[in-house]
Design a protein around this motif. Structure first.
Motif, PDB file in Angstrom:
ATOM      1  N   ARG A 151       1.238 -39.651   3.954  1.00  0.00           N
ATOM      2  CA  ARG A 151       2.989 -40.107   4.271  1.00  0.00           C
ATOM      3  C   ARG A 151       3.174 -40.655   2.267  1.00  0.00           C
ATOM      4  N   LYS A 152       2.110 -41.717   2.547  1.00  0.00           N
ATOM      5  CA  LYS A 152       2.479 -42.091   1.045  1.00  0.00           C
ATOM      6  C   LYS A 152       1.962 -41.857  -0.086  1.00  0.00           C
ATOM      7  N   GLU A 153       1.470 -40.742  -0.081  1.00  0.00           N
ATOM      8  CA  GLU A 153       0.967 -39.593  -1.760  1.00  0.00           C
ATOM      9  C   GLU A 153       2.777 -38.860  -1.530  1.00  0.00           C
ATOM     10  N   ILE A 154       3.122 -38.699  -0.155  1.00  0.00           N
ATOM     11  CA  ILE A 154       4.036 -38.132  -0.188  1.00  0.00           C
ATOM     12  C   ILE A 154       5.597 -38.936  -1.367  1.00  0.00           C
ATOM     13  N   ILE A 155       5.868 -39.895  -0.334  1.00  0.00           N
ATOM     14  CA  ILE A 155       6.445 -40.686  -1.290  1.00  0.00           C
ATOM     15  C   ILE A 155       6.765 -41.165  -2.584  1.00  0.00           C
ATOM     16  N   GLU A 156       5.743 -41.572  -2.895  1.00  0.00           N
ATOM     17  CA  GLU A 156       4.994 -41.060  -4.565  1.00  0.00           C
ATOM     18  C   GLU A 156       5.486 -40.381  -5.092  1.00  0.00           C
ATOM     19  N   LEU A 157       5.150 -39.204  -4.271  1.00  0.00           N
ATOM     20  CA  LEU A 157       6.153 -37.811  -4.760  1.00  0.00           C
ATOM     21  C   LEU A 157       7.158 -37.610  -4.643  1.00  0.00           C
ATOM     22  N   GLY A 158       8.112 -38.205  -3.613  1.00  0.00           N
ATOM     23  CA  GLY A 158       9.406 -38.101  -3.715  1.00  0.00           C
ATOM     24  C   GLY A 158      10.446 -39.351  -4.869  1.00  0.00           C
ATOM     25  N   VAL A 159       9.477 -40.472  -5.296  1.00  0.00           N
ATOM     26  CA  VAL A 159      10.084 -41.489  -5.882  1.00  0.00           C
ATOM     27  C   VAL A 159       9.896 -41.382  -7.367  1.00  0.00           C
ATOM     28  N   SER A 182       8.785 -31.401  -0.008  1.00  0.00           N
ATOM     29  CA  SER A 182       8.855 -31.480   1.606  1.00  0.00           C
ATOM     30  C   SER A 182       8.038 -32.784   2.546  1.00  0.00           C
ATOM     31  N   THR A 183       8.383 -32.927   3.800  1.00  0.00           N
ATOM     32  CA  THR A 183       7.943 -33.724   4.190  1.00  0.00           C
ATOM     33  C   THR A 183       7.367 -34.045   5.998  1.00  0.00           C
ATOM     34  N   SER A 184       7.515 -32.679   6.354  1.00  0.00           N
ATOM     35  CA  SER A 184       6.950 -32.602   7.196  1.00  0.00           C
ATOM     36  C   SER A 184       5.986 -32.764   7.945  1.00  0.00           C
ATOM     37  N   THR A 185       4.824 -32.935   8.613  1.00  0.00           N
ATOM     38  CA  THR A 185       3.554 -33.162   9.584  1.00  0.00           C
ATOM     39  C   THR A 185       3.075 -32.160   8.876  1.00  0.00           C
ATOM     40  N   LEU A 186       3.978 -30.613   9.486  1.00  0.00           N
ATOM     41  CA  LEU A 186       2.920 -29.360   8.774  1.00  0.00           C
ATOM     42  C   LEU A 186       2.359 -28.746   7.332  1.00  0.00           C
ATOM     43  N   GLN A 187       4.108 -29.610   6.646  1.00  0.00           N
ATOM     44  CA  GLN A 187       3.792 -29.174   5.220  1.00  0.00           C
ATOM     45  C   GLN A 187       2.914 -29.946   4.624  1.00  0.00           C
ATOM     46  N   ARG A 188       2.288 -31.713   5.074  1.00  0.00           N
ATOM     47  CA  ARG A 188       1.738 -32.749   4.760  1.00  0.00           C
ATOM     48  C   ARG A 188       0.563 -32.247   4.883  1.00  0.00           C
ATOM     49  N   ASP A 189       0.409 -32.135   6.911  1.00  0.00           N
ATOM     50  CA  ASP A 189      -1.643 -31.267   6.797  1.00  0.00           C
ATOM     51  C   ASP A 189      -2.247 -30.424   5.876  1.00  0.00           C
ATOM     52  N   ILE A 190      -0.954 -28.909   6.849  1.00  0.00           N
ATOM     53  CA  ILE A 190      -1.549 -27.634   5.572  1.00  0.00           C
ATOM     54  C   ILE A 190      -1.279 -27.713   4.661  1.00  0.00           C
ATOM     55  N   VAL A 191      -0.481 -28.018   4.176  1.00  0.00           N
ATOM     56  CA  VAL A 191      -0.099 -27.103   2.330  1.00  0.00           C
ATOM     57  C   VAL A 191      -0.675 -27.955   1.357  1.00  0.00           C
ATOM     58  N   PHE A 192      -0.409 -29.222   1.282  1.00  0.00           N
ATOM     59  CA  PHE A 192      -0.180 -30.347   0.667  1.00  0.00           C
ATOM     60  C   PHE A 192      -1.240 -31.339   0.679  1.00  0.00           C
ATOM     61  N   LYS A 193      -1.727 -31.615   1.732  1.00  0.00           N
ATOM     62  CA  LYS A 193      -3.002 -31.815   2.943  1.00  0.00           C
ATOM     63  C   LYS A 193      -2.822 -33.417   1.625  1.00  0.00           C
ATOM     64  N   LYS A 194      -1.917 -34.614   1.890  1.00  0.00           N
ATOM     65  CA  LYS A 194      -1.611 -35.553   1.549  1.00  0.00           C
ATOM     66  C   LYS A 194      -1.220 -36.453   2.807  1.00  0.00           C
TER      67      LYS A 194
END
Length: 564
Positions: free
Chosen positions: A144-152, A130-142
């Motif tokens: 941009r950098k952390e989300i990229i690291e997860l995908g990579v 998940s990359t959306s602002t809502l998912q990052r802020d509400i679900v994962f609390k991560k």
């Protein structure tokens, strides 16, 4: 609605793309199709499919022509994993068909996913996070950098695992909730994943840009796709895939516009089954292309088989107004629609262009395996054209145009009385009762042409007839001479029974081909008040059929006069 509650919502942002090119383009070739019925569709069912139902659906999808099929989420449950093993070990995957499996960017899930396709010739491993602002802020609390690291990290593990299998692994990545993600961030994370997978023109990576939640008008989704394609390096090494949901009811339009904006591939389901309001409906997309003369590659010529299999496996029903497939979509109840379709169908049979040009029907129902019998159905909203169409298509009676209003009124009275739709059989029964079996006034007992004379010099002929007519239960023998058998019979009725009428119109045609086929005659008479009355008669002898039609018209006239 409460206007104060509108403050809870804000408009979706537009994409600044003043030089957008997609509005001037059109769809000229079919995209790569990928069915997600067995994954996205299946997970949205109240009762998910069992192994047997999944296999039946998989075989249907291959039969229709899908060459990429997302078969499940193998790490989600044992039945998902077992189904993929069943396909591989049972030899159920047809040559040229590539199964696709979905996994989140988590190590245990990735390992089980790769294990599930071991032994297949080829498979697509579909990674998402998940990359959306809502998912990052509400679900994962991560961030941009952390989300990229997860995908990579997920992409790297898949790459490493793929090297250890004999199966040819193709890669797909989805920034889930793409439409809820800032465009620059979606591009950034996709580039990071591509750097790991190192695609080439001969071995491209699929980038799936899903409208996981449909949040805007279709044109904005198209703008997003065009913007993304423009800003992506080495575009020839990537297949841009679409995966639209239908939260706003515009998934088909959004997908069509996004294809015009540069996408290459479409993921969707039959009849739009999927989470919430569903996925984009691939059947509708494909047949939309077909009506524009574009080969959709998918074969829906046996649409009833598709419907039956889908309903049996999913326990879902196809809506009666569903485009192309619904029970009622090739049906017209409105009188003006019926009349236009009737005329259009008749014109289509005579045209030499071969083009399908029938009012209200964008596609020939026969092209999808439907029949013409159900196009026009009769209820209280129907008109004379629809009734005539049913008589022609169902029973072979080509009623003269001037006869349509009279019989239309007969059917209208029945429909008004019942308040329900009339079946073709009910309509034909009304025709028989009103025209063919109406012998309350006069009935033909026997008819003979006693003598025929042809004067070749004068190009004239005459006939002497003798007939027995039953009038109110009593047999009456009448005879006369006329220009032909029908004219002689008219004279006999006038002289022998004192009837006053004149012939106005006459039509006839065969009901079927062959020497023993029956013929039908239609006759209109004017009575002594100059009112016109149509009658019909059927017989293997065309002369007898015309005599019956004449008596039918006279009986109808007498019945109406009696009611007055």
């Amino acid at each position: 609605m409460n206007k104060d509650k509108l403050k809870k919502y804000k408009p979706y942002p537009v994409v600044h793309l003043p030089d957008r090119t997609w509005p001037d383009k059109s769809i000229t070739t079919a995209p790569v199709w990928c069915s997600v019925d067995l994954r996205d569709g299946n997970q949205a069912l109240i009762q998910p499919m069992n192994l047997e139902e999944k296999l039946e659906m998989f075989q249907l999808l291959m039969e229709v022509g899908f060459r990429e099929i997302e078969v499940g989420f193998p790490a989600a449950s044992q039945i998902e994993y077992d189904f993929i093993r069943l396909l591989v070990e049972g030899g159920h995957i047809m040559n040229g068909v590539v199964p696709q499996v979905l996994t989140q960017a988590r190590e245990p899930l990735i390992r089980k996913t790769l294990a599930s396709v071991q032994g297949a010739r080829e498979a697509i491993v579909h990674l998402y996070n998940s990359t959306s602002t809502l998912q990052r802020d509400i679900v994962f609390k991560k961030g941009r950098k952390e989300i990229i690291e997860l995908g990579v990290a997920g992409a790297r593990l898949i790459h490493e695992q793929a090297r250890e299998t004999d199966t040819r692994i193709r890669y797909e990545y989805s920034p889930e909730s793409f439409t809820g993600t800032e465009l620059d961030f979606a591009l950034e994370i996709c580039k990071a994943v591509l750097d790991v997978w190192e695609p080439t023109p001969d071995n491209p990576v699929i980038l799936n840009l899903p409208a996981t939640v449909e949040m805007s008008t279709p044109n904005i989704y198209a703008d997003q796709i065009e913007w993304f394609c423009r800003h992506l390096d080495n575009r020839e090494r990537v297949i841009i895939s679409l995966h639209a949901h239908n939260d706003r009811g515009a998934a088909v339009a959004a997908t069509e516009l996004a294809l015009m904006a540069g996408a290459d591939r479409v993921e969707g389901t039959l009849f739009g089954n999927g989470e919430r309001t569903g996925n984009v409906d691939i059947l509708t997309l494909a047949l939309n292309m077909y009506t524009q003369g574009v080969d959709p590659v998918l074969d829906f010529s046996r649409i009833n088989r598709v419907i039956n299999t889908y309903e049996r496996c999913t326990k879902m029903k196809v809506h009666p107004r569903h485009p192309y497939a619904g029970e009622l979509v090739y049906t017209a109840f409105s009188g003006s629609h019926q009349d236009a379709i009737n005329k259009g169908m008749s014109a289509a049979e005579l045209t030499e262009s071969g083009l399908w040009e029938v009012p209200y029907l964008p596609i020939d129902p026969q092209d999808v395996g439907r029949t013409y019998e159900s196009i026009i159905r009769i209820n209280s909203q129907s008109g004379k054209g629809g009734v005539a169409y049913v008589m022609d298509r169902e029973f072979g009676f080509k009623l003269p145009k001037d006869m349509h209003p009279g019989f239309g009124r007969v059917v209208q009275e029945i429909s008004d009385a019942t308040g329900d739709e009339l079946t073709p059989e009910m309509i034909f029964h009304a025709f028989e009762k009103e025209y063919l079996f109406n012998t309350n006034g006069y009935a033909l007992q026997s008819f003979n042409v006693v003598k025929r004379h042809i004067d070749r010099d004068e190009n004239a002929s005459s006939a002497e007839i003798e007939a027995v007519v039953i009038v109110k239960g009593e047999e009456k023998t009448i005879a006369a001479v006329g220009n032909g058998p029908l004219d002689a019979f008219c004279t006999a009725l006038r002289v022998g029974l004192g009837l006053q009428f004149s012939l106005h119109s006459y039509h006839e045609h065969a009901l079927a081909r062959g020497s023993s086929s029956k013929a039908v005659s239609y006759i209109e008479v004017y009575d002594q008040d100059e009112d016109g009355w149509w009658g019909a008669g059927v017989d293997t002898d065309i002369i007898v059929a015309s005599i019956k039609a004449l008596l039918s018209a006279l009986n109808r006239s007498a019945a109406k006069k009696h009611k007055k």
